[in-house]
Write a protein that holds these residues in place. Structure first.
Motif, PDB file in Angstrom:
ATOM      1  N   VAL A  16       8.462 -32.690 -44.410  1.00 34.41           N
ATOM      2  CA  VAL A  16      10.399 -31.830 -44.056  1.00 34.41           C
ATOM      3  C   VAL A  16      10.695 -32.888 -44.238  1.00 34.41           C
ATOM      4  O   VAL A  16      11.577 -32.970 -44.982  1.00 34.41           O
ATOM      5  CB  VAL A  16      10.042 -30.917 -43.397  1.00 34.41           C
TER       6      VAL A  16
ATOM      7  N   ASP B  56       7.296 -27.422 -35.783  1.00 30.25           N
ATOM      8  CA  ASP B  56       6.732 -27.281 -36.957  1.00 30.25           C
ATOM      9  C   ASP B  56       5.648 -28.307 -37.678  1.00 30.25           C
ATOM     10  O   ASP B  56       5.858 -29.468 -37.188  1.00 30.25           O
ATOM     11  CB  ASP B  56       7.705 -26.529 -38.156  1.00 30.25           C
TER      12      ASP B  56
ATOM     13  N   CYS C 205      11.074 -30.401 -33.844  1.00 30.10           N
ATOM     14  CA  CYS C 205      10.756 -29.235 -34.575  1.00 30.10           C
ATOM     15  C   CYS C 205       9.131 -28.908 -33.733  1.00 30.10           C
ATOM     16  O   CYS C 205       8.727 -30.778 -34.552  1.00 30.10           O
ATOM     17  CB  CYS C 205      10.898 -29.617 -36.069  1.00 30.10           C
TER      18      CYS C 205
ATOM     19  N   TRP D  16      15.265 -29.805 -38.281  1.00 32.45           N
ATOM     20  CA  TRP D  16      13.407 -30.487 -39.011  1.00 32.45           C
ATOM     21  C   TRP D  16      13.305 -31.778 -38.463  1.00 32.45           C
ATOM     22  O   TRP D  16      12.405 -32.156 -39.076  1.00 32.45           O
ATOM     23  CB  TRP D  16      13.705 -30.143 -40.173  1.00 32.45           C
TER      24      TRP D  16
ATOM     25  N   SER E 205      17.837 -19.399 -44.754  1.00 33.84           N
ATOM     26  CA  SER E 205      17.577 -19.947 -43.995  1.00 33.84           C
ATOM     27  C   SER E 205      15.931 -20.741 -44.757  1.00 33.84           C
ATOM     28  O   SER E 205      15.528 -20.349 -45.121  1.00 33.84           O
ATOM     29  CB  SER E 205      16.926 -19.575 -42.943  1.00 33.84           C
ATOM     30  N   TRP E 206      15.899 -21.651 -44.793  1.00 34.64           N
ATOM     31  CA  TRP E 206      14.945 -22.600 -45.431  1.00 34.64           C
ATOM     32  C   TRP E 206      13.666 -22.874 -44.629  1.00 34.64           C
ATOM     33  O   TRP E 206      13.357 -23.142 -43.775  1.00 34.64           O
ATOM     34  CB  TRP E 206      15.581 -23.673 -45.744  1.00 34.64           C
ATOM     35  N   THR E 207      12.533 -21.924 -45.020  1.00 36.08           N
ATOM     36  CA  THR E 207      10.964 -22.369 -44.436  1.00 36.08           C
ATOM     37  C   THR E 207      10.414 -23.815 -45.906  1.00 36.08           C
ATOM     38  O   THR E 207      11.041 -24.552 -46.215  1.00 36.08           O
ATOM     39  CB  THR E 207       9.782 -21.349 -45.410  1.00 36.08           C
ATOM     40  N   ALA E 208       9.601 -24.382 -44.520  1.00 36.13           N
ATOM     41  CA  ALA E 208       9.000 -25.602 -45.001  1.00 36.13           C
ATOM     42  C   ALA E 208       8.778 -25.770 -46.444  1.00 36.13           C
ATOM     43  O   ALA E 208       8.855 -26.780 -47.240  1.00 36.13           O
ATOM     44  CB  ALA E 208       7.817 -25.956 -44.060  1.00 36.13           C
ATOM     45  N   ASP E 209       8.056 -24.615 -46.513  1.00 36.62           N
ATOM     46  CA  ASP E 209       7.444 -24.759 -47.820  1.00 36.62           C
ATOM     47  C   ASP E 209       8.484 -24.731 -49.170  1.00 36.62           C
ATOM     48  O   ASP E 209       8.131 -25.209 -50.182  1.00 36.62           O
ATOM     49  CB  ASP E 209       6.809 -23.669 -48.329  1.00 36.62           C
ATOM     50  N   GLN E 210       9.255 -24.063 -48.978  1.00 35.33           N
ATOM     51  CA  GLN E 210      10.638 -23.917 -49.359  1.00 35.33           C
ATOM     52  C   GLN E 210      11.170 -25.495 -50.282  1.00 35.33           C
ATOM     53  O   GLN E 210      11.715 -26.069 -50.834  1.00 35.33           O
ATOM     54  CB  GLN E 210      12.073 -22.826 -49.539  1.00 35.33           C
TER      55      GLN E 210
END
Lengths: 337, 304
Positions: free
Chosen positions: A51, A45, A43, A38, A2-7
């Motif tokens: 993203v 976030d 989303c 996203w 699972s990817w985070t926004a930062d990643q």
């Protein structure tokens, strides 16, 4: 995973394979899954839009719309070393080859143009400014030489720093076609600003072209990076010129003819017409550009760079009113895969 | 325009009916400027590729028609156009010629300072040339508006050669007088119908034309003004077109000189080209081409 926004935002086009595995169908599925997660409509976030945009860029970086990385190559130096390079883009130029790297531009001169490498290095190291204020205003738009590398074959490589947000103008035109008028405008302004400094320094560059210019779509910076080996003083005769320049000014082929400031202004017009993907200007006056800009590009330059720049600013004012920054949502990774 | 091909047989029939044995005034019957040749009413002239001419090359002949210079157009009509077209087909210095004729006058005083045919590749050009008004004007101002021809090429022509292939066409102005220094803004508005605020110098007009054309001027050294004022003529042309100002001793060899100039510019050797003509033509062409530079082979940088 699972990817985070930062990643996701930290990924470069070179990393895209981590998000979008091969084969193509698997990459498509991965993109659809991430895009669905996203999309800013669904989303919560606060960085969802960024993203999502970055995901699209990463996907497109591998598409035919981006410059494919040039094959790796090895430069063999005169002291026996082998330098491996993996350029983002490689381009044959009049003096040899231009390699666009992640953080550099490398101009590879052949043995037959080694004198022009020498002249280029001398010219760049000899840039002069009236005072520190002028240096501060102009130096950001001019190259600095990072390294000179004598080559085994008698040629030389000149290495300059490239900011990661900069794109070679010829790559931009090649991949994106005609640049929107509002962005052609700041490219034109940047080139004319440099022409004003050239006028002050009493230099004729002689090789202003999409292959010698870096632009930053993000900051609207324009830098004249190459072709300095052709430069000469006002009223002097160049020792060599690109055919593109001589085609615009055939008289310079004639013995005794000297370089005049109008040459660079004519080259800038040609370059901006190329930015509009219309080198001859044939379509410009038929709606290819706002009419005042089209007419400026088709008509001859003013007597000096300062007058020409002043005319240009009047033209921009007629088209858009007061100057303002218009964001261009184009990242270098959409150009360089 | 330019969808057909020149045919010497067509020309023979045409010349017999309309040109042979006729005086200039009988060949050129227009007595005023016709709207179809008026630059102010022309948006642009096009040289486009076609099935018959797939790799077109635009060639513009700008002929002085002031005073006695109407004879240039007469010579073109007598055999010059045919010699030019067939010569280019035979020698192939360039592909698929599309020819336009400009009639050049004096923007200071003439009612028709400039007229333009279409680009044509066949006999229909002859009809248009005959339709031009040979005003025979020009003032006592020691010069003609040759720069207007440069400006027309720059502003009012569109060519596939340039747009599709990045190739230049050819533009020859031909006459006996000095070149007036450029075109004033008022003249550009009046003659070209273009909104223009500042005057353009001869250098300006030439630089604009040179973006898409190889530009030459042919001085008729033994005719009219040039016969007694050659130095004055050259003083206006040599600084503009060093090595591309051609002195022609015999106006009857105009077409051969144009063909030869194109051949040399495309890379042929001057001596070989001159020798390819017979008799007196070879001598005239050799003298005309003295000093004409050949195009350097290939692209890339050039040492100066």
């Amino acid at each position: 995973m699972s990817w985070t926004a930062d990643q996701i935002l930290a990924l470069t086009p070179a990393d895209r394979g981590r998000l979008f595995p091969k084969p193509a169908e698997a990459a498509k599925r991965a993109f659809r899954r991430l895009a669905a997660a996203w999309h800013p409509d669904v989303c919560a976030d606060p960085r969802a839009a960024d993203v999502f945009t970055h995901l699209v860029r990463l996907r497109d970086a591998g598409a035919p719309g981006a410059v494919r990385s040039a094959p790796s190559r090895t430069l063999r130096t005169r002291d026996g070393r082998a330098l491996g390079l993996s350029p983002l883009s490689a381009l044959p130029v009049d003096t040899g080859e231009l390699l666009v790297g992640r953080h550099s531009l490398t101009w590879v001169f052949g043995a037959d143009t080694a004198d022009l490498a020498e002249a280029e290095a001398d010219m760049i190291s000899g840039f002069r400014f009236a005072d520190e204020r002028m240096r501060g205003q102009m130096a950001p738009f001019l190259p600095t030489l990072d390294r000179r590398i004598p080559l085994e074959d008698g040629g030389e490589a000149l290495v300059m720093k490239r900011h990661p947000d900069e794109v070679l103008l010829s790559d931009l035109i090649r991949m994106r076609g005609a640049v929107p008028a509002e962005h052609a405008a700041w490219i034109g302004s940047g080139l004319l600003n440099i022409a004003c400094w050239l006028g002050w320094a009493e230099l004729v560059h002689g090789a202003i072209a999409p292959e010698t210019v870096l632009v930053s779509p993000e900051t609207h910076t324009v830098r004249l990076m190459g072709g300095w080996g052709f430069a000469t003083r006002f009223g002097s005769r160049p020792t060599a010129l690109p055919s593109r320049t001589l085609s615009l000014s055939p008289r310079l082929s004639v013995k005794g003819e000297v370089a005049e400031p109008s040459l660079d202004l004519e080259l800038i017009r040609r370059t901006i017409r190329e930015v509009f993907a219309d080198p001859t200007g044939a379509a410009l006056l038929r709606g290819g550009a706002p009419e005042p800009i089209a007419r400026w590009l088709v008509m001859p330059p003013a007597r000096t760079a300062r007058e020409d720049y002043a005319d240009w600013l009047v033209v921009l004012g007629k088209v858009w009113g007061r100057r303002r920054f218009i964001k261009w949502d184009l990242r270098p990774n959409a150009i360089y895969a | 325009m330019g969808n057909a091909r020149w045919d010497a047989n067509d020309w023979g029939t045409y010349a017999k009916a309309h040109v042979a044995g006729k005086s200039a005034s009988a060949v050129f019957t227009s007595r005023s400027l016709k709207a179809e040749y008026d630059p102010a009413k022309i948006e642009f002239r096009e040289s486009r590729d076609s099935e018959m001419n797939p790799i077109s090359t635009p060639i513009i002949l700008g002929s002085d028609v002031t005073g006695s210079m109407g004879m240039i157009s007469h010579k073109l009509m007598q055999d010059g156009l045919n010699t030019l077209a067939t010569g280019i087909y035979d020698r192939k210095p360039v592909t698929d010629p599309h020819i336009m004729v400009l009639a050049i006058g004096d923007a200071e005083c003439d009612r028709a300072p400039l007229q333009a045919t279409q680009f044509e590749a066949d006999i229909s050009l002859a009809d248009q040339v005959r339709d031009l008004w040979i005003e025979g004007g020009g003032g006592g101002n020691s010069g003609e508006s040759y720069s207007a021809a440069h400006l027309f090429a720059a502003l009012k022509t569109r060519t596939d050669a340039a747009e599709k292939r990045g190739r230049k066409g050819y533009l020859f102005t031909i006459g006996d007088e000095p070149n007036l220094d450029g075109v004033r803004a008022e003249q550009i508005r009046r003659v070209f119908g273009e909104p223009q605020e500042r005057d353009l110098s001869a250098r300006d007009c030439l630089a604009m034309a040179e973006r898409n054309y190889e530009v030459f001027h042919i001085v008729l050294a033994n005719e009219g003004y040039a016969r007694h004022g050659l130095d004055r003529v050259l003083s206006t042309w040599k600084p503009l077109l060093p090595e591309r100002t051609i002195l022609l001793e015999d106006v009857n060899k105009l077409a051969e000189t144009v063909i030869s100039t194109i051949q040399v510019t495309e890379g042929a050797n001057v001596a070989d080209v001159a020798a390819s003509w017979s008799g007196a033509t070879a001598v005239v062409v050799a003298n005309a081409l003295k000093g004409l530079p050949a195009r350097a082979a290939g692209t890339g940088l050039r040492r100066l």
